[in-house]
Every structure is written in C-alpha cells, then in structure tokens.
Design a protein around this motif. Structure first.
Motif, PDB file in Angstrom:
ATOM      1  N   PHE A  30       7.217  -6.984   1.720  1.00 39.69           N
ATOM      2  CA  PHE A  30       7.075  -6.382   0.803  1.00 39.69           C
ATOM      3  C   PHE A  30       8.019  -7.071  -0.392  1.00 39.69           C
ATOM      4  O   PHE A  30       7.850  -6.632  -1.396  1.00 39.69           O
ATOM      5  N   LYS A  31       8.855  -7.809  -0.083  1.00 37.01           N
ATOM      6  CA  LYS A  31       9.888  -8.443  -1.082  1.00 37.01           C
ATOM      7  C   LYS A  31       9.241  -9.777  -1.639  1.00 37.01           C
ATOM      8  O   LYS A  31       9.182 -10.109  -2.951  1.00 37.01           O
ATOM      9  N   PHE A  32       8.677 -10.785  -0.650  1.00 42.72           N
ATOM     10  CA  PHE A  32       8.232 -12.156  -1.308  1.00 42.72           C
ATOM     11  C   PHE A  32       6.932 -12.055  -1.981  1.00 42.72           C
ATOM     12  O   PHE A  32       6.117 -10.942  -1.997  1.00 42.72           O
ATOM     13  N   ARG A  33       6.757 -12.805  -3.440  1.00 43.13           N
ATOM     14  CA  ARG A  33       5.808 -12.790  -4.189  1.00 43.13           C
ATOM     15  C   ARG A  33       5.128 -14.344  -4.349  1.00 43.13           C
ATOM     16  O   ARG A  33       6.009 -15.465  -4.207  1.00 43.13           O
ATOM     17  N   TYR A  34       3.931 -14.251  -4.108  1.00 40.71           N
ATOM     18  CA  TYR A  34       3.515 -15.519  -4.267  1.00 40.71           C
ATOM     19  C   TYR A  34       2.298 -15.865  -5.282  1.00 40.71           C
ATOM     20  O   TYR A  34       2.026 -15.069  -5.762  1.00 40.71           O
ATOM     21  N   ASN A 126      -0.019  -6.888  -1.189  1.00 38.01           N
ATOM     22  CA  ASN A 126      -1.039  -6.611  -1.931  1.00 38.01           C
ATOM     23  C   ASN A 126      -2.265  -7.555  -1.594  1.00 38.01           C
ATOM     24  O   ASN A 126      -3.361  -7.518  -1.799  1.00 38.01           O
ATOM     25  N   ILE A 127      -1.879  -8.899  -1.242  1.00 32.72           N
ATOM     26  CA  ILE A 127      -2.799 -10.093  -0.834  1.00 32.72           C
ATOM     27  C   ILE A 127      -3.477  -9.378   0.663  1.00 32.72           C
ATOM     28  O   ILE A 127      -4.596  -9.640   0.690  1.00 32.72           O
ATOM     29  N   PHE A 128      -2.748  -8.783   1.546  1.00 31.81           N
ATOM     30  CA  PHE A 128      -3.270  -8.191   2.595  1.00 31.81           C
ATOM     31  C   PHE A 128      -4.101  -7.022   2.462  1.00 31.81           C
ATOM     32  O   PHE A 128      -5.203  -6.882   2.944  1.00 31.81           O
ATOM     33  N   LYS A 129      -3.521  -6.180   1.681  1.00 27.43           N
ATOM     34  CA  LYS A 129      -4.518  -5.114   1.188  1.00 27.43           C
ATOM     35  C   LYS A 129      -5.939  -5.422   0.526  1.00 27.43           C
ATOM     36  O   LYS A 129      -6.973  -4.864   0.858  1.00 27.43           O
TER      37      LYS A 129
END
Length: 135
Positions: A30-34, A126-129
């Motif tokens: 939930f924290k990291f952004r790519y 969000n990438i997994f979703k």
C-alpha cells in the motif's frame, strides 16, 4: 520432561516471524509507488528528427515531459511542430508531431524507433488490481 517433538517454541517463533513478514509486505503493497511509462511509436524523418502520430492523451503527456527514453537512455527532446486532427478513427483524433532529439546514429531514414515517456507513479496495489480486473 518434554521430548523434542513436543516442544512448541520453534513453531511459535516461526509463526511470529511469518506474521511479521506478512505485515511488512502488506505495508509495502500500500505504501510504495512505482513509475509507469508510456510507449510511442515514431519514424526517423531525417537526422535528429522524428515523426509520431499520437492521440490526445499522448500529446498531453509529450508536451508535459521534457525528456524521453530511446534505447534506455534519457534524452532531452524539443517539439518542432504539431499538426492537429490529421487522422480521425473511432471518434478519436490523432495528431502529427515532429520532434527534434539526438538519437544514436545507427538509425537511418524511415527507421522505426520506440519512444518511452514517463507517465505517472502508481501504487503497487493498483498495479495488482489492474492485473486481476476482468475485461
């Protein structure tokens, strides 16, 4: 006296470590952004000039970014001209963009080059979703 197989201290520590690792992974989820990137196809017109046909979203992205990537190298770009509404297909407008950029000399006239632009940062969840979402 308990025998070796009756002792549960090892099992308790393994479960505790597993729970800690799971919590850390969930926090990271939930924290990291790519960074996400967008690819745009282009054609070499002459030396240091590229031509690309892009839609409205890609044109906004191209205007907002000063750099692009060619062969995994970050290169500064300059937009020379934009011809709007060159092509309309499925109620989408496409625009012709001429870009001046220094690219490797291995590319000759009419060669195809894939440009990569930085799009946005997105959370890992969000990438997994998006992968799990049904079409």
């Amino acid at each position: 006296m308990k025998k070796n197989y009756e002792r549960n201290q090892l099992i308790i520590t393994i479960i505790f470590i597993f729970i800690i690792i799971t919590i850390i992974l969930l926090i990271n989820l939930f924290k990291f952004r790519y960074r996400t990137y967008k690819n745009i196809n282009s054609i070499v017109v002459t030396d240091n000039y590229l031509e690309a046909i892009v839609n409205n979203n890609d044109l906004k992205l191209l205007n907002s970014s000063n750099y692009l990537y060619i062969d995994n190298k970050k290169i500064k770009r300059r937009i020379i001209s934009i011809e709007k509404n060159v092509l309309t297909k499925n109620n989408k407008s496409y625009h012709d963009v001429i870009i001046r950029v220094k690219f490797p000399h291995k590319y000759k006239d009419n060669d195809y080059i894939k440009l990569t632009l930085y799009d946005k940062k997105e959370k890992l969840i969000n990438i997994f979703k998006s992968c799990w979402k049904e079409d």
